[in-house]
Design a protein around this motif. Structure first.
Motif, PDB file in Angstrom:
ATOM      1  N   ARG A 239       0.810  -1.212   0.000  1.00 23.73           N
ATOM      2  CA  ARG A 239       0.000   0.000   0.000  1.00 23.73           C
ATOM      3  C   ARG A 239       0.850   1.272   0.000  1.00 23.73           C
ATOM      4  NH1 ARG A 239      -2.299  -4.252   1.698  1.00 23.73           N
ATOM      5  NH2 ARG A 239      -4.555  -4.590   1.523  1.00 23.73           N
ATOM      6  N   GLY A 240       2.148   1.102  -0.245  1.00 26.99           N
ATOM      7  CA  GLY A 240       3.013   2.265  -0.431  1.00 26.99           C
ATOM      8  C   GLY A 240       3.671   2.799   0.815  1.00 26.99           C
ATOM      9  N   ASP A 382       6.928   7.929   2.481  1.00 30.56           N
ATOM     10  CA  ASP A 382       8.127   7.099   2.533  1.00 30.56           C
ATOM     11  C   ASP A 382       9.151   7.642   3.531  1.00 30.56           C
ATOM     12  OD1 ASP A 382       9.326   4.759   1.524  1.00 30.56           O
ATOM     13  OD2 ASP A 382      10.696   5.946   0.304  1.00 30.56           O
TER      14      ASP A 382
END
Length: 509
Positions: A239-240, A382
């Motif tokens: 899901r990143g 991220d």
């Protein structure tokens, strides 16, 4: 010596292998351990000792003189270590003057030529006998009581795991441990490639049955092996989000070799929250809560992990830690009365009914400073590295926001707490069907539930597990309870706490 288990036997090819074993040996030692090194001149006793001391100091060039003439050389490191050479000892009674007992009370002792000490050495010592091997290497035979020998078996098992996955001769360094049975190491490949993280998490032993034939870990849905960590990490990455990649694994042994997300966290050098990083973490959490997660995750190889529900039984059982540990500690051993317990549990039944329609998502459970890695060189979500999510459940999304803005281990002052709440709520409000007032009610109830758990857990760690250091967090988590009680839905629990004599501080100091 005291009763021994079957000795371990290890072959070391040369001085380099002996030094590497010294580094590994350090990872198996604890305060109070006495390591007696037997062997002829040149057998490797000093090589092993110097490597162990340098590894503990984190300095491969540290001067480690032989204590042949001084008899003992002490090192004031993160774990104090005393290096004894008893070759010149004339009488075992001299060990008292050298401070062996005091050194063991505070740290670790390495003893060369231990036979000179006669019967003065501790019976629970670790004996390592070094002998020359026919091929020019060395053979080590290790004897110790089972408890200590099991630690040595584990570090040897980890070394074999690394060797078998392309990391022969990699250097290892203890990173951290926590209140569970997990420990972590940094692994430095000899080819100079990127540092890795090893997760050492043997299958959790079941404790005694507490309720309905189940131990505490099963009642509150704690992960029993590393498979949930692998599964939840896979789901987050899909899901990143920045969960570490698993580079090698032995699921049955509880060993994972992980991508190293870095060392920067969300606190400054003085342990204070960095607002920008906390705000980015709140935004990441809002994004996680906006993503659907399948209840069942299929791993390569066919293993299926079903994410458990944060159900009524788990919520209440965790909340009972306040009753069973905090309250008796506060009252000098006096337990809650039957009437107090009945009222307390009835209050929680009603509060849990109040969140039956709460916004739900994956709940990582401990989304707070020790488990958030800051990655400055990355963009977006991220930048926020995620670890320690193996106990994830499906439950009220508010719980993880509680764990972030009411960080159990660092004080988030009220202005930053309010800012983080506002950031999260504004992001969630962009999605469909988000009810802010309903969310804030569930936040208050989850805040109280988590605070009741922690205010009992700190006492349990001190009294049952011999870990008093966690008590320093108690004033903070009692204040978190005070903040939760600002919501009117918590009035019955607030009144119960006041009547029971539980302190409700106005600040975390």
């Amino acid at each position: 010596m005291s009763a021994e288990a079957t000795p371990l036997s290890i072959h070391l090819a040369d001085d380099a292998a002996t030094a590497l074993f010294g580094e590994d040996l350090l990872l198996a030692l604890q305060i109070g351990d006495c390591v007696a090194l037997y062997g002829d001149l040149g057998a490797g006793k000093s090589t092993l000792s110097r490597a162990l001391i340098r590894a503990l100091a984190g300095d491969p060039d540290l001067e480690v003189p032989s204590p042949t003439f001084t008899l003992v050389q002490s090192y004031d490191l993160k774990i104090p270590i005393a290096h004894f050479d008893l070759y010149r000892l004339s009488d075992e009674s001299e060990l008292d003057e050298l401070g062996l007992e005091e050194a063991l009370a505070e740290g670790i002792c390495l003893i060369e030529w231990p036979s000179k000490a006669g019967r003065a050495l501790p019976k629970n010592r670790i004996e390592i006998h070094l002998a020359f091997a026919p091929d020019g290497g060395r053979t080590l035979t290790i004897q110790a009581p089972e408890g200590r020998l099991s630690r040595l078996r584990r570090v040897i098992e980890i070394r074999r795991f690394l060797d078998g996955h392309g990391h022969k001769e990699a250097h290892r360094q203890h990173l951290t441990g926590d209140a569970s049975n997990r420990a972590y190491e940094h692994v430095y490949p000899v080819d100079g490639s990127a540092r890795l993280v090893l997760m050492d998490a043997p299958k959790r032993p079941n404790g005694p049955p507490i309720r309905d034939g189940k131990p505490y870990s099963q009642l509150v849905h704690l992960a029993e092996d590393v498979r949930p960590f692998v599964a939840i990490g896979q789901a987050l990455r899909e899901r990143g989000f920045a969960a570490p990649n698993v580079l090698a694994q032995d699921l049955d042994a509880g060993l994972l070799l992980l991508e190293d997300l870095g060392e920067d966290g969300v606190l400054d050098s003085e342990g204070r929250p960095i607002a920008e990083r906390y705000r980015a973490s709140a935004a990441c959490l809002a994004a996680i809560h906006d993503k659907p997660f399948d209840r069942e995750i299929v791993l390569p190889g066919g293993h299926r992990h079903r994410i458990p529900d944060f159900d009524r039984a788990a919520m209440k059982f965790e909340g009972e830690l306040l009753l069973d540990w905090h309250l008796p500690w506060k009252r000098d051993g006096q337990l809650a009365t039957v009437e107090e317990r009945t009222r307390y549990l009835a209050i929680w039944d009603k509060l849990i009914d109040e969140i039956s329609d709460a916004d739900t998502s994956i709940v990582m459970r401990d989304f707070h400073s020790p488990n958030i890695i800051w990655r400055e060189d990355r963009d977006g979500y991220d930048r926020v590295g995620l670890i320690d999510f193996q106990d994830a459940m499906i439950g009220p999304a508010a719980y993880d926001l509680v764990s972030l803005v009411q960080d159990a281990r660092v004080t988030i002052e009220r202005p930053l707490m309010d800012q983080l709440m506002a950031d999260y709520l504004s992001l969630r409000a962009m999605g469909p069907d988000f009810d802010e007032s309903r969310f804030l009610k569930s936040w208050a109830i989850m805040s109280a539930q988590r605070a009741c758990k922690l205010n009992g857990l700190w006492v349990r760690l001190k009294d049952r597990d011999g870990k008093p250091g966690y008590m320093r967090h108690l004033p903070r988590t009692l204040w978190h309870l005070t903040v939760a009680f600002e919501h009117p839905v918590l009035a019955p629990l607030r009144n119960w706490c006041i009547e029971a004599g539980i302190e409700l501080p106005e600040s975390p100091a």
